[in-house]
Design an enzyme around this catalytic site. Structure first.
Site, PDB file in Angstrom:
ATOM      1  N   ALA A 157      34.464  -6.035   4.223  1.00 16.53           N
ATOM      2  CA  ALA A 157      33.508  -4.584   4.427  1.00 16.53           C
ATOM      3  C   ALA A 157      32.311  -5.135   3.926  1.00 16.53           C
ATOM      4  O   ALA A 157      31.764  -5.487   2.866  1.00 16.53           O
ATOM      5  CB  ALA A 157      34.813  -4.083   3.568  1.00 16.53           C
TER       6      ALA A 157
ATOM      7  N   ARG B 213      36.587   8.658  11.486  1.00 14.73           N
ATOM      8  CA  ARG B 213      36.501   8.389  10.019  1.00 14.73           C
ATOM      9  C   ARG B 213      34.717   8.102  10.104  1.00 14.73           C
ATOM     10  O   ARG B 213      33.884   8.069  10.424  1.00 14.73           O
ATOM     11  CB  ARG B 213      36.740   6.667   9.365  1.00 14.73           C
TER      12      ARG B 213
ATOM     13  N   SER C  12      46.926  -8.247   0.699  1.00 13.58           N
ATOM     14  CA  SER C  12      46.246  -8.022  -0.460  1.00 13.58           C
ATOM     15  C   SER C  12      44.494  -7.396  -0.739  1.00 13.58           C
ATOM     16  O   SER C  12      43.569  -8.681  -0.989  1.00 13.58           O
ATOM     17  CB  SER C  12      46.153  -9.763  -0.413  1.00 13.58           C
ATOM     18  N   GLY C  13      45.082  -6.815   0.483  1.00 11.29           N
ATOM     19  CA  GLY C  13      43.212  -6.331   0.412  1.00 11.29           C
ATOM     20  C   GLY C  13      43.179  -4.879  -0.515  1.00 11.29           C
ATOM     21  O   GLY C  13      44.180  -5.046  -1.763  1.00 11.29           O
TER      22      GLY C  13
ATOM     23  N   ASP D 234      50.155  -5.091  11.626  1.00 10.51           N
ATOM     24  CA  ASP D 234      52.471  -5.759  11.000  1.00 10.51           C
ATOM     25  C   ASP D 234      52.456  -4.479  10.772  1.00 10.51           C
ATOM     26  O   ASP D 234      54.095  -3.993  11.255  1.00 10.51           O
ATOM     27  CB  ASP D 234      51.707  -6.445  10.332  1.00 10.51           C
TER      28      ASP D 234
ATOM     29  N   GLY E 175      30.338  -0.241   2.029  1.00 14.61           N
ATOM     30  CA  GLY E 175      30.825   0.454   0.568  1.00 14.61           C
ATOM     31  C   GLY E 175      31.676   1.057  -0.168  1.00 14.61           C
ATOM     32  O   GLY E 175      32.756   1.085   1.238  1.00 14.61           O
TER      33      GLY E 175
ATOM     34  N   GLU F  49      25.043   5.946   4.954  1.00 13.74           N
ATOM     35  CA  GLU F  49      25.830   5.114   6.382  1.00 13.74           C
ATOM     36  C   GLU F  49      25.558   7.022   7.660  1.00 13.74           C
ATOM     37  O   GLU F  49      25.530   7.780   6.503  1.00 13.74           O
ATOM     38  CB  GLU F  49      26.879   4.617   6.606  1.00 13.74           C
TER      39      GLU F  49
ATOM     40  N   ARG G 243      30.075   7.764  14.331  1.00 14.62           N
ATOM     41  CA  ARG G 243      30.170   6.271  14.398  1.00 14.62           C
ATOM     42  C   ARG G 243      31.043   6.740  16.197  1.00 14.62           C
ATOM     43  O   ARG G 243      30.372   5.940  17.287  1.00 14.62           O
ATOM     44  CB  ARG G 243      31.625   5.612  14.077  1.00 14.62           C
TER      45      ARG G 243
ATOM     46  N   GLU H 108      44.870   1.469   4.801  1.00 18.72           N
ATOM     47  CA  GLU H 108      44.421   1.572   6.717  1.00 18.72           C
ATOM     48  C   GLU H 108      45.554   2.020   7.399  1.00 18.72           C
ATOM     49  O   GLU H 108      45.636   2.127   8.282  1.00 18.72           O
ATOM     50  CB  GLU H 108      43.513   0.642   6.946  1.00 18.72           C
TER      51      GLU H 108
ATOM     52  N   HIS I 201      37.286  -1.554  15.469  1.00 17.08           N
ATOM     53  CA  HIS I 201      36.830  -1.527  13.526  1.00 17.08           C
ATOM     54  C   HIS I 201      37.754  -1.328  12.881  1.00 17.08           C
ATOM     55  O   HIS I 201      38.232  -1.801  11.528  1.00 17.08           O
ATOM     56  CB  HIS I 201      34.859  -0.789  13.646  1.00 17.08           C
TER      57      HIS I 201
ATOM     58  N   ALA J 126      44.162  -1.530  -0.543  1.00 19.38           N
ATOM     59  CA  ALA J 126      44.706  -1.255  -1.334  1.00 19.38           C
ATOM     60  C   ALA J 126      45.924  -1.633  -1.294  1.00 19.38           C
ATOM     61  O   ALA J 126      46.900  -1.434  -2.543  1.00 19.38           O
ATOM     62  CB  ALA J 126      45.551  -0.753   0.043  1.00 19.38           C
TER      63      ALA J 126
ATOM     64  N   HIS K 269      33.028   0.415  15.782  1.00 26.53           N
ATOM     65  CA  HIS K 269      32.115   0.344  15.019  1.00 26.53           C
ATOM     66  C   HIS K 269      30.284   0.433  16.348  1.00 26.53           C
ATOM     67  O   HIS K 269      30.430  -1.168  17.079  1.00 26.53           O
ATOM     68  CB  HIS K 269      31.795  -0.662  14.118  1.00 26.53           C
TER      69      HIS K 269
HETATM   70  C1  SIN Z   1      30.006  -0.940   8.117  1.00 26.98           C
HETATM   71  O1  SIN Z   1      28.660  -0.964   6.972  1.00 26.98           O
HETATM   72  O2  SIN Z   1      29.029  -0.500   8.536  1.00 26.98           O
HETATM   73  C2  SIN Z   1      30.663  -0.268   8.006  1.00 26.98           C
HETATM   74  C3  SIN Z   1      31.052   0.136   6.804  1.00 26.98           C
HETATM   75  C4  SIN Z   1      32.603   0.926   6.765  1.00 26.98           C
HETATM   76  O3  SIN Z   1      33.358   0.797   7.569  1.00 26.98           O
HETATM   77  O4  SIN Z   1      33.061   2.211   6.492  1.00 26.98           O
END
Ligand code: SIN
Length: 555
Positions: free
Chosen positions: A67, A403, A34-35, A240, A70, A138, A307, A392, A368, A37, A261
């Site tokens: 999240a 990613r 229920s996210g 799962d 964004g 980011e 990252r 995901e 993450h 997607a 992360h």
């Molecule tokens: C974050 O806000 O650093 C996470 C965003 C993401 O994982 O895309």
């Protein structure tokens, strides 16, 4: 796919020994998760028929809800799809599927508009010389292009979608429904091309087993950060969907690429709290305990490098100097700015006695995001007919070996829309509507009086993954992890067969399956690429290849 997959399930659980007649829920589309997607899939599919959405806990318990960053999407004139595509390919270290990247990136603007129609409000730019939106930046992005709602973007998206779902007469949400395993025609012994026709579920509020029967099953169950001891993910993230698909004989791709992360809050009481990359996007620098920046030693993009590079750099600095964490320095920003732009993060840090406007913020990397998952096309198709994967849980080729930040919600939006289009245009699979499904077989299983086994194995597995299959890997560490995980898996399997199933046991069984997939995939990759860095093969090979694992006869 051929029809000889019956052996892939634990046969013990097939025969009917139990007098209770099991509840069967029939629907046209069964969505697991229920996210973003799951809810976007459910909303789209509800135009064509009855949808059941299963969620393990409450419906808002999903990675989406946490999240912060964004949704990456090109709208500004000084940005372009080509630049977003180039940034995604660069982060993905040669392993992205360029066609998929192009389609997903260019599908963004329409999906953002759709989210707005569904009630989502993104932050507006106050001095509107820049256009309508306040766009964040980011790591790895060459432009400001992240649509956000302060630092609670995911929670706002989730709330908007849940409100829409509540209005839909065609959608039933079943909370506290934990899916145990998929049901396929070949497992049922039906002589046809193999396809998925539903799933066994445990209703943890009544402790009863049930079946959801549907000709189309959508896995939108997210990732599995809980495989690792330290993670930014909520408790529900136990892989799962990947585990179930693997047990069902569906190919799983690129599981070695686990994104850590770089900046989770380091505080004994701060369970899984993320300091969004958007904080670095606003100029925060990574520094050591003495306040010295160190990222220039690793990449010319410094604290805003992709990252994989930043997480490895922090890990290296911590190990070299024997420190428990590194720090974020955002003291150049005013208290007023921080309180407004990062309201949630600011408050949370203050609750731990850290004032972002005056203090350094202690941070550590944590698991993450899964870049790999159930091998799926952009429209969600897997290699098992009737089974789709989206978000995901899926590996579409967008992320490659790493990613790009804020590309995940974008992928979930575009792929769920493409999947709905694909399924909506298909003729109805009537012949599978009422396929006979046997009750769950409880056999001689009894209630467990050894819950300690679940707890012990849970901790051992996650510690083993953290210690041996983390940011920096080596053959010896992987082999050590593999041996331990095999033993744990065997013990967990026996436990699963001997005792009545519980949600904890099912999650343990799933993280064990996923841990093994990660280790096996990592052992197969004899190079360092993106998120997979190994001391034994530090170079990247010329040719980029996916790692694909399918369950074999004797597993
Ligand atoms: C974050 O806000 O650093 C996470 C965003 C993401 O994982 O895309």
């Amino acid at each position: 796919m051929s029809s000889d997959f019956w052996w892939m399930f634990d046969r013990t659980h097939i025969f009917v020994h139990y007098s209770l007649i099991m509840r069967i829920l029939d629907c046209d589309y069964f969505v697991v998760g229920s996210g973003i997607a799951g809810l976007m899939s459910a909303l789209g599919l509800s135009r064509y028929g009855k949808v059941v959405v299963a969620t393990k806990k409450e419906c808002a318990d999903s990675n989406t809800n946490y999240a912060q960053g964004g949704i990456a999407c090109v709208v500004r004139d000084d940005d372009s799809f080509d630049d977003h595509i180039a940034d995604t390919l660069d982060a993905g270290a040669g392993l992205c599927d360029e066609r998929v990247v192009k389609e997903i990136v260019s599908g963004g603007p329409e999906r953002i508009a759709e989210l707005e129609r569904l009630g989502m409000e993104f932050a507006a730019n106050k001095d509107s010389s820049d256009g309508r939106y306040d766009l964040g930046k980011e790591g790895g992005h060459s432009h400001r292009r992240v649509f956000h709602a302060g630092d609670i973007t995911g929670a706002k998206v989730e709330a908007a979608l849940l409100a829409q779902v509540a209005e839909s007469p065609n959608i039933t949400i079943c909370d506290h429904f934990m899916v145990v395993d998929l049901i396929t025609t070949s497992w049922l012994g039906i002589d046809s091309d193999n396809r998925c026709v539903g799933a066994y579920v445990l209703d943890s509020s009544t402790k009863e087993m049930a079946v959801v029967r549907a000709p189309h099953v959508v896995l939108a169950s997210g990732g599995g950060g809980k495989v690792y001891l330290y993670t930014s993910n909520p408790d529900v993230a136990t892989g799962d969907g990947v585990a179930m698909a693997w047990r069902g004989g569906v190919p799983i791709a690129n599981m070695e690429f686990i994104q850590f992360h770089p900046t989770c809050l380091h505080h004994p009481d701060a369970k899984s709290f993320l300091i969004s990359e958007a904080v670095r996007g606003e100029g925060a620098m990574l520094v050591d305990a003495a306040g010295h920046p160190f990222m220039d030693k690793y990449d010319n993009r410094q604290s805003l490098a992709p990252r994989d590079i930043v997480a490895r750099a922090i890990d290296h600095e911590m190990k070299e100097h024997g420190e428990l964490c590194m720090y974020l320095d955002v003291r150049h920003k005013s208290e007023e700015f921080l309180k407004e732009r990062f309201e949630n993060i600011y408050k949370k840090c203050l609750g731990f006695g850290i004032d972002m406007a005056r203090d350094l913020v202690p941070v550590v990397p944590a698991a993450h995001y899964f870049c790999g998952g159930v091998k799926a096309t952009i429209d969600g198709r897997t290699e098992l007919d009737g089974l789709y994967a989206c978000g995901e849980v899926a590996c579409t080729g967008l992320h490659g070996a790493n990613r790009l930040a804020s590309n995940s919600l974008l992928e979930a939006l575009v792929c769920s829309c493409e999947m709905v289009r694909f399924i909506g245009e298909m003729p109805k699979a009537e012949s599978y509507d009422k396929v006979a499904i046997p009750d769950w077989e409880f056999g001689d299983a009894v209630r467990s009086d050894e819950q300690i086994v679940v707890e012990h194995n849970w901790s051992e597995l996650r510690t083993c993954m953290w210690d041996y299959v983390g940011i920096v890997r080596a053959d010896k560490r992987l082999e050590r992890a593999y041996r331990r995980i095999r033993n744990l898996k065997q013990e967990i399997r026996e436990y699963y067969l001997d005792y009545l199933v519980t949600p904890d046991m099912l999650e343990l069984r799933n993280i064990a399956a996923v841990a093994e997939l990660i280790v096996k995939s990592a052992m197969q990759r004899k190079e360092s690429r993106g998120l997979h860095y190994t001391l034994d093969y530090p170079e990247m090979m010329d040719e980029a290849k996916d790692t694909v694992i399918t369950r074999t006869m004797n597993e």
